[in-house]
Design a protein around this motif. Structure first.
Motif, mmCIF file in Angstrom:
data_model
loop_
_atom_site.group_PDB
_atom_site.id
_atom_site.type_symbol
_atom_site.label_atom_id
_atom_site.label_comp_id
_atom_site.label_asym_id
_atom_site.label_seq_id
_atom_site.Cartn_x
_atom_site.Cartn_y
_atom_site.Cartn_z
ATOM 1 N N PRO A 162 1.013 -1.167 0.195
ATOM 2 C CA PRO A 162 -0.025 0.109 -0.199
ATOM 3 C C PRO A 162 0.862 1.448 0.008
ATOM 4 N N HIS A 163 0.470 2.236 -0.518
ATOM 5 C CA HIS A 163 1.121 3.484 -0.573
ATOM 6 C C HIS A 163 0.926 4.251 0.714
ATOM 7 N N THR A 164 1.766 3.946 1.568
ATOM 8 C CA THR A 164 1.596 4.650 2.693
ATOM 9 C C THR A 164 3.068 5.169 3.462
ATOM 10 N N ALA A 165 3.253 6.139 4.161
ATOM 11 C CA ALA A 165 4.331 6.483 4.692
ATOM 12 C C ALA A 165 4.980 5.461 5.595
ATOM 13 N N PRO A 166 3.925 4.822 6.561
ATOM 14 C CA PRO A 166 4.468 3.737 7.356
ATOM 15 C C PRO A 166 5.085 2.515 6.487
ATOM 16 N N MET A 167 4.337 2.071 5.409
ATOM 17 C CA MET A 167 4.932 1.132 4.750
ATOM 18 C C MET A 167 6.497 1.569 3.898
ATOM 19 N N TYR A 168 6.316 2.814 3.702
ATOM 20 C CA TYR A 168 7.642 3.154 2.946
ATOM 21 C C TYR A 168 8.792 2.953 4.080
ATOM 22 N N ARG A 169 8.751 3.330 5.203
ATOM 23 C CA ARG A 169 9.617 3.006 6.248
ATOM 24 C C ARG A 169 9.797 1.781 6.637
ATOM 25 N N ARG A 170 8.752 0.891 6.591
ATOM 26 C CA ARG A 170 8.973 -0.501 6.846
ATOM 27 C C ARG A 170 9.868 -1.227 5.634
ATOM 28 N N LEU A 171 9.419 -0.799 4.383
ATOM 29 C CA LEU A 171 10.261 -1.432 3.226
ATOM 30 C C LEU A 171 11.907 -0.950 3.341
ATOM 31 N N SER A 172 11.994 0.247 3.798
ATOM 32 C CA SER A 172 13.401 0.795 3.975
ATOM 33 C C SER A 172 14.071 0.124 5.152
ATOM 34 N N GLY A 173 13.617 -0.395 6.038
ATOM 35 C CA GLY A 173 14.227 -1.226 7.272
ATOM 36 C C GLY A 173 14.291 -2.507 6.618
ATOM 37 N N GLN A 174 13.405 -3.088 5.866
ATOM 38 C CA GLN A 174 13.687 -4.469 5.546
ATOM 39 C C GLN A 174 14.674 -4.543 4.464
ATOM 40 N N LEU A 175 14.670 -3.630 3.650
ATOM 41 C CA LEU A 175 15.912 -3.789 2.436
ATOM 42 C C LEU A 175 17.151 -3.626 3.109
ATOM 43 N N ALA A 176 17.213 -2.487 4.158
ATOM 44 C CA ALA A 176 18.306 -2.167 4.803
ATOM 45 C C ALA A 176 18.953 -3.452 5.575
#
Length: 96
Positions: free
Chosen positions: A42-56
């Protein structure tokens, strides 16, 4: 409508495929936009932050390629000095 749980290993695999499909660098924002377009996230700020953490985390573990970061710069204070070619001594900053 119930929210579907994100399967992060599958999302990270798809993100890796996206990055590897580009020539040159890819930003986290580009990866997020593609995953949103494909309906994977989904296009949400929390999902962007979570994706960032997962990929990091995946990058630290060697399971994901580097992304480019167009926002952060490395700043060197002018008083740090510099090293002259062929000379290992620190030379004070300033006109030389």
């Amino acid at each position: 409508m119930a929210r579907e749980r994100i399967r992060w290993p599958a999302a990270a695999d798809r993100a890796r495929e996206i990055v590897e499909g580009y020539e040159g660098g890819v930003t986290l924002c580009q990866v997020m936009c593609r995953l949103v377009y494909e309906g994977a996230l989904p296009h949400t700020a929390p999902m962007y932050r979570r994706l960032s953490g997962q990929l990091a985390k995946a990058r630290r573990e060697g399971r994901f390629p580097d992304l480019i970061d167009t926002v952060r710069d490395i700043h060197v204070p002018p008083a740090c000095g510099r090293v002259r070619r062929g000379d290992a001594r620190l030379v004070p900053a300033g006109p030389h």
